[in-house]
Design a protein around this motif. Structure first.
Motif, PDB file in Angstrom:
ATOM      1  N   LEU A 181       7.125  13.576  -8.548  1.00 45.92           N
ATOM      2  CA  LEU A 181       5.825  12.659  -7.651  1.00 45.92           C
ATOM      3  C   LEU A 181       5.678  11.602  -8.715  1.00 45.92           C
ATOM      4  CD1 LEU A 181       2.962  13.679  -6.406  1.00 45.92           C
ATOM      5  CD2 LEU A 181       2.712  15.106  -8.670  1.00 45.92           C
ATOM      6  N   PHE A 182       6.154  12.145 -10.427  1.00 45.42           N
ATOM      7  CA  PHE A 182       5.419  11.128 -10.932  1.00 45.42           C
ATOM      8  C   PHE A 182       6.392   9.777 -11.065  1.00 45.42           C
ATOM      9  CE2 PHE A 182       4.118  14.230 -14.372  1.00 45.42           C
ATOM     10  CZ  PHE A 182       2.542  14.164 -13.649  1.00 45.42           C
ATOM     11  N   LYS A 183       7.321   9.646 -10.596  1.00 45.58           N
ATOM     12  CA  LYS A 183       8.415   8.758 -10.467  1.00 45.58           C
ATOM     13  C   LYS A 183       7.957   7.811  -9.114  1.00 45.58           C
ATOM     14  CE  LYS A 183      13.502   7.754 -10.056  1.00 45.58           C
ATOM     15  NZ  LYS A 183      14.728   8.027  -9.346  1.00 45.58           N
ATOM     16  N   SER A 184       7.651   9.050  -8.336  1.00 42.75           N
ATOM     17  CA  SER A 184       6.962   8.541  -6.857  1.00 42.75           C
ATOM     18  C   SER A 184       5.927   7.461  -7.051  1.00 42.75           C
ATOM     19  CB  SER A 184       7.213   9.025  -5.727  1.00 42.75           C
ATOM     20  OG  SER A 184       5.809  10.195  -6.575  1.00 42.75           O
ATOM     21  N   LEU A 185       4.699   8.122  -7.972  1.00 48.03           N
ATOM     22  CA  LEU A 185       3.713   7.902  -8.644  1.00 48.03           C
ATOM     23  C   LEU A 185       3.847   6.080  -9.430  1.00 48.03           C
ATOM     24  CD1 LEU A 185       1.275  10.891  -8.758  1.00 48.03           C
ATOM     25  CD2 LEU A 185       1.342   9.178  -7.096  1.00 48.03           C
ATOM     26  N   GLY A 186       4.653   6.143  -9.749  1.00 48.28           N
ATOM     27  CA  GLY A 186       4.726   4.740 -10.234  1.00 48.28           C
ATOM     28  C   GLY A 186       5.976   3.957  -9.785  1.00 48.28           C
ATOM     29  N   THR A 187       6.414   3.484  -8.625  1.00 43.30           N
ATOM     30  CA  THR A 187       6.964   3.023  -7.595  1.00 43.30           C
ATOM     31  C   THR A 187       5.331   2.201  -7.041  1.00 43.30           C
ATOM     32  OG1 THR A 187       7.069   4.147  -6.158  1.00 43.30           O
ATOM     33  CG2 THR A 187       8.728   4.126  -7.275  1.00 43.30           C
ATOM     34  N   PRO A 221       0.098   1.101  -5.315  1.00 42.46           N
ATOM     35  CA  PRO A 221       0.457   1.925  -6.343  1.00 42.46           C
ATOM     36  C   PRO A 221      -0.005   3.039  -5.532  1.00 42.46           C
ATOM     37  CG  PRO A 221      -0.426  -0.284  -7.481  1.00 42.46           C
ATOM     38  CD  PRO A 221      -1.394  -0.185  -6.021  1.00 42.46           C
ATOM     39  N   GLY A 222       1.139   3.907  -6.063  1.00 42.01           N
ATOM     40  CA  GLY A 222       1.335   5.483  -5.504  1.00 42.01           C
ATOM     41  C   GLY A 222      -0.324   5.840  -6.960  1.00 42.01           C
ATOM     42  N   TRP A 223      -0.379   5.555  -8.085  1.00 41.15           N
ATOM     43  CA  TRP A 223      -1.344   6.354  -8.786  1.00 41.15           C
ATOM     44  C   TRP A 223      -3.108   6.013  -7.854  1.00 41.15           C
ATOM     45  CZ3 TRP A 223      -5.161   2.894 -10.877  1.00 41.15           C
ATOM     46  CH2 TRP A 223      -4.705   1.636 -11.127  1.00 41.15           C
ATOM     47  N   PHE A 224      -2.997   4.788  -7.191  1.00 45.34           N
ATOM     48  CA  PHE A 224      -4.225   4.256  -6.699  1.00 45.34           C
ATOM     49  C   PHE A 224      -4.094   5.022  -5.453  1.00 45.34           C
ATOM     50  CE2 PHE A 224      -6.623   1.971  -3.535  1.00 45.34           C
ATOM     51  CZ  PHE A 224      -7.600   1.751  -4.521  1.00 45.34           C
ATOM     52  N   ILE A 225      -3.465   5.345  -5.027  1.00 43.68           N
ATOM     53  CA  ILE A 225      -4.091   6.583  -3.902  1.00 43.68           C
ATOM     54  C   ILE A 225      -4.335   7.658  -4.841  1.00 43.68           C
ATOM     55  CG2 ILE A 225      -2.186   7.519  -1.691  1.00 43.68           C
ATOM     56  CD1 ILE A 225      -1.066   4.768  -1.605  1.00 43.68           C
TER      57      ILE A 225
END
Length: 95
Positions: free
Chosen positions: A47-53, A58-62
Motif C-alpha cells: 500500500l505504501f509503495k502504491s501510494l508513492g507511485t 499521486p496516491g497519497w493525494f487520493i
C-alpha cells in the motif's frame, strides 16, 4: 491552546505499549497469528509503495482526499441523527 488531561495521554501511551506487547506475545505463541501478521505487513508495504507511485494524481493525494471526504460524510450523518423527544421533569409526573 488545548486542554488535554495528562491522564488520557498516559492511558493512551499505556494502551499502545501493552497492546504492542500483547500482539508480540500472541504472534510468538500462536503460529497462525504470526503468519497473519506477516501477510498484513506485506500488504501494508504494498500500500505504501502504491501510494508513492505517480499516477495522474499521486496516491497519497487520493488517500488524503478520501479520508477528508469520509470525515465529512460521518459528520453529516451525525447531524441527520434524530433527536430524542424531551422528557418531562420528574416533579410534573404526578400532577
Amino acid at each position: 491552546m488545548f486542554n488535554f488531561g495528562l491522564n488520557s495521554l498516559r492511558n493512551s501511551v499505556l494502551a499502545i505499549i501493552l497492546g504492542g506487547i500483547a500482539l508480540g506475545v500472541i504472534g510468538r505463541l500462536w503460529p497462525p497469528a504470526h503468519v497473519a501478521a506477516l501477510f498484513l505487513r506485506e500488504r501494508l508495504f504494498e500500500l505504501f509503495k502504491s501510494l508513492g507511485t505517480l499516477y495522474l494524481l499521486p496516491g497519497w493525494f487520493i488517500a488524503v482526499m478520501a479520508t477528508l471526504s469520509a470525515v465529512t460524510l460521518v459528520r453529516y450523518a451525525q447531524t441527520m441523527k434524530p433527536e430524542a423527544p424531551p422528557q418531562p421533569h420528574p416533579y410534573t409526573r404526578y400532577i
